[in-house]
Design an enzyme around this catalytic site. Structure first.
Site, mmCIF file in Angstrom:
data_model
loop_
_atom_site.group_PDB
_atom_site.id
_atom_site.type_symbol
_atom_site.label_atom_id
_atom_site.label_comp_id
_atom_site.label_asym_id
_atom_site.label_seq_id
_atom_site.Cartn_x
_atom_site.Cartn_y
_atom_site.Cartn_z
ATOM 1 N N TYR A 68 18.946 -16.408 39.183
ATOM 2 C CA TYR A 68 20.319 -15.960 38.956
ATOM 3 C C TYR A 68 21.249 -17.120 39.310
ATOM 4 C CZ TYR A 68 23.419 -12.230 37.603
ATOM 5 O OH TYR A 68 24.307 -11.458 36.905
ATOM 6 N N GLU A 98 26.759 -22.155 40.344
ATOM 7 C CA GLU A 98 27.110 -23.564 40.581
ATOM 8 C C GLU A 98 26.577 -24.117 41.898
ATOM 9 O OE1 GLU A 98 31.292 -24.347 39.695
ATOM 10 O OE2 GLU A 98 31.040 -22.873 38.096
ATOM 11 N N HIS A 110 23.483 -23.525 43.041
ATOM 12 C CA HIS A 110 22.158 -24.034 42.640
ATOM 13 C C HIS A 110 22.312 -25.301 41.790
ATOM 14 C CE1 HIS A 110 21.432 -19.527 42.879
ATOM 15 N NE2 HIS A 110 20.576 -19.995 43.765
ATOM 16 N N VAL A 166 28.967 -24.928 47.827
ATOM 17 C CA VAL A 166 29.894 -24.896 46.691
ATOM 18 C C VAL A 166 30.655 -23.568 46.741
ATOM 19 C CG1 VAL A 166 30.078 -24.894 44.176
ATOM 20 C CG2 VAL A 166 28.380 -26.334 45.300
#
Ligand code: AMP
Length: 282
Positions: free
Chosen positions: A32, A35, A37, A176
């Site tokens: 899923y 950003e 990841h 992030v």
């Protein structure tokens, strides 16, 4: 880009690539992809010859009353994201492939687990340690990339790599955030509209603590009170924990000094969110 679902094929590929002298960058995930990841993949891509992404929702790291079945999954979308980020191989095993029978040896994380998520999710880091022990032996990475959003996990992985002598470089990557400060997370989709509006207050509470430290506050209890007050006043979430420790050893502090982590977990109706900041106090 290759998608590999069996351990045998993955190991064979990786052994071949290693014997050709290729460096392997590895980003383990539960899929899923967002950003957060993507930032791990973006960092890993130029630093390695081969980029491997794994997608595996690891049942061992979920407690009996946690969201294993409800954990969001979308392999088709993940596939496209991985392609766009220049991933060479996605390792996408089933739970049966990873755990075909009852294990005869268990991994038990004994340091740094009596605090933060280790305390409120008993067995969680044993599950993380077990799956990473297996994944590291399957993927044979040169470098492994982990997000500091899960800062306790980074500390535990550091211990795993050192204790078991994996020839792997651990690369921590900054959190992030959405524009409003909310840390990106696969679980954010489970916030109601109202909760989504409130969720940036978690990061706000961390910033309040940071500012208080910058203004001279050195009492951990006082900082925790300030944060709890802010979260209780501005959200409907229930505070699971707000804790401050030295980082990365996660020891209790009488006074704010040196490198520290301020971390929180808050339960909303369908999602438990975590966030943290790591800072250096004089
Ligand atoms: P997960 O799929 O949640 O297990 O996360 C896989 C990896 O992505 C872990 O190393 C996480 O710490 C990292 N990650 C998740 N969210 C973020 C974020 N917002 N910023 C940076 N890394 C993240």
């Amino acid at each position: 880009m290759k998608i590999i679902t069996t351990i045998a094929e993955m190991q064979q590929q990786m052994l071949r690539l290693k014997s050709d002298g290729r460096t392997i960058g590895y980003v383990p995930t539960m899929g899923y992809l967002h950003e957060g990841h993507m930032s791990l993949m973006k960092k890993a891509r130029p630093e390695n010859d081969i980029l491997v992404l794994s997608i595996f929702v690891n049942p061992l790291q979920f407690g009996p009353n946690e969201d294993l079945d409800a954990y969001p999954r979308d392999f088709e979308r993940d596939h496209q994201v991985a392609e766009a980020e220049g991933v060479d191989i996605i390792f996408y095993p089933s739970a049966e492939e990873m755990y075909p029978s009852k294990a005869s040896i268990s991994i038990s994380v004994v340091e740094r687990t009596d605090v933060l998520c280790g305390k409120s999710r008993p067995g969680h880091f044993d599950g993380v340690g077990t799956v990473l022990m297996k994944l590291f032996n399957i993927v044979l990475p040169t470098r492994a990339y982990f997000g500091l959003k899960d800062a306790q996990q980074v500390a535990v992985v550091d211990g795993l790599i050192k204790d078991f002598n994996f020839p792997i470089e651990l690369v921590p990557v900054d959190t992030v955030r959405e524009e409003d400060g909310l840390a990106k997370s696969s679980r954010n989709v489970y916030l109601s509209e109202e909760e989504r509006k409130q969720a940036p207050e978690l990061n706000k509470s961390l910033q309040i603590a940071r500012e208080a430290i910058e203004s001279g506050e050195r009492n951990p209890g006082q900082l925790i009170r300030l944060m709890a007050e802010h979260i209780n006043d501005h959200t409907t979430g229930a505070v699971d924990y707000i804790e401050i420790y030295s980082y990365p050893d996660l020891k209790e502090l009488e006074t704010i000094k040196g490198k520290i982590i301020i971390a929180l977990a808050v339960k909303f109706s369908k999602a438990r969110l975590i966030d943290n900041i790591i800072l250096e106090a004089e």
